[in-house]
Enzyme design. Sequence first.
Site, mmCIF file in Angstrom:
data_model
loop_
_atom_site.group_PDB
_atom_site.id
_atom_site.type_symbol
_atom_site.label_atom_id
_atom_site.label_comp_id
_atom_site.label_asym_id
_atom_site.label_seq_id
_atom_site.Cartn_x
_atom_site.Cartn_y
_atom_site.Cartn_z
ATOM 1 N N TYR A 1 12.393 76.500 -74.219
ATOM 2 C CA TYR A 1 11.759 75.230 -73.848
ATOM 3 C C TYR A 1 11.132 74.533 -75.054
ATOM 4 C CZ TYR A 1 8.012 72.216 -72.026
ATOM 5 O OH TYR A 1 7.144 71.171 -71.800
ATOM 6 N N LYS B 1 12.443 71.152 -77.139
ATOM 7 C CA LYS B 1 11.560 69.981 -77.160
ATOM 8 C C LYS B 1 11.251 69.571 -78.600
ATOM 9 C CE LYS B 1 9.704 68.048 -74.131
ATOM 10 N NZ LYS B 1 10.109 66.840 -73.366
#
Length: 490
Positions: free
Chosen positions: A237, A241
């Site tokens: 994640y 990002k």
Amino acid sequence: MELGNVLEFLENRSILITGATGFLAKIFTEKILRVQPNVKKLYLLLRAADSKSALQRFNTEIMGKELFKVVKEKYGTNLNSVISEKVTVVAGDITCDNLGVKDSSLLEEMWREVDVVVNLAATTNFDERYDVSLGINTMGAKNVLNFAKKCPKLKVLLHVSTAYVCGEREGLILETPYEMGDTLNGTSGLDIDAEKKLMEETLKELRADNISEEAITLAMKDLGIQRAKKYGWPNTYVFTKTMGEMLLGEMKENIPLVILRPTIITSTFKEPFPGWVEGIRTIDSLAVGYAKGRITCFLGDPKTVVDLIPADMVVNSMMVAMAAHANQNGEQIIYQVGSSVSNPIRFSLLQDFALRYFTKHPWINKEGKPVKVGKVTVFRTMASFQRFMALRYLLPLKGLQIVNVALCEYFQGFYHELHRKIKYVMRMIDLYGPYLFFKAYFDDVNTERLRKVAQESDNDNMFYFDPRKINWDDYFLNVHIPGVVKYVFK
């Protein structure tokens, strides 16, 4: 930085919101509809096969939520006409060119009309498949930027990232951008195009092997974690990002770009009412497990500062930042929105709040009995935790002779329940382990400057986002935990 009236900025604007069914996006949409009825248009982009299914998702997953009860009360019988005039639901997918919008006339209209683009589309699963996470969090950000470049009226692009792009760094984390190819551990060679190619080739090879989709999913999850850790990030994640931020900074050209990095987002502080939350969000998974009796021990440092920020404060900071940076062509600014500097709260306090609340208001289990909770044993090192698990559960079972059928059945049930509890705790530790001993706190110099400017012009305090206003005892015991129980517990 000059800031006019935020309400005036929102008036007669056409705003594209991606990831429209997400938690923050819903609160953002609700706030605009509630406080600025003269907004021109909200284009809500959500994943759907066609406009009919998109509208169905809008009605059930957005307007069908209790979050919109204040808006419904405000407009009454006029609600449907307001929605049909102010909201256009768009079937699309940010992993595709032109955001996957197939309706060419609608696409042309959006390019022509949109003033503000707000990118809230993301997958937040820590161990998401690498192809999915890279497609949404990294390449999706690039696609949103390319779309924004085609909007001649564009005033600002606001991209919502996460403060945890810092990985496991310690100390004060500054509001500074990541340059293309930066890594957290000094390993050179991070190339986003190469990562995309590696992902595509791996996926192609897996499918050529004719293995099950479940096996492919596991392999792609493993690949994401492996690539993240290679360059110093703890999970897929935050790695994807970060790469999304890199692409935006590198390719923005003349676009006014605001990157907002919230910390751990919790339930609403005040608006549209206190305590609204959706889905099990980070710390709430621990609260759920504790209240249901699944967690009696845990791993972590009680002195660790947990950086929390209510969702409505994040949304307000987004709106103020949009107004403050409109028309600043080619400029990029980063805002870290959290509480670890301004109003820190320690992990030990969260434990205390949970104990106090669920002692007074115990969870009622399937048998209709209240679940008794007690003080959680917290282990400060992985070694001490593993030693405890061995002594508590494994050693007493060694050499056990089961000669009775009834006893055998009893112990089978015992083993099953024991395995379930251990598996649950270990999964929590595996997912959130890097944050259980988190030693960083988030600088918010830019955000503080934005708050001061907002306070000077926001006489009604309509766009509050100062974490110093939060009394954590009152918030957790009277707002957040009751909200989690009401909206999240099953």
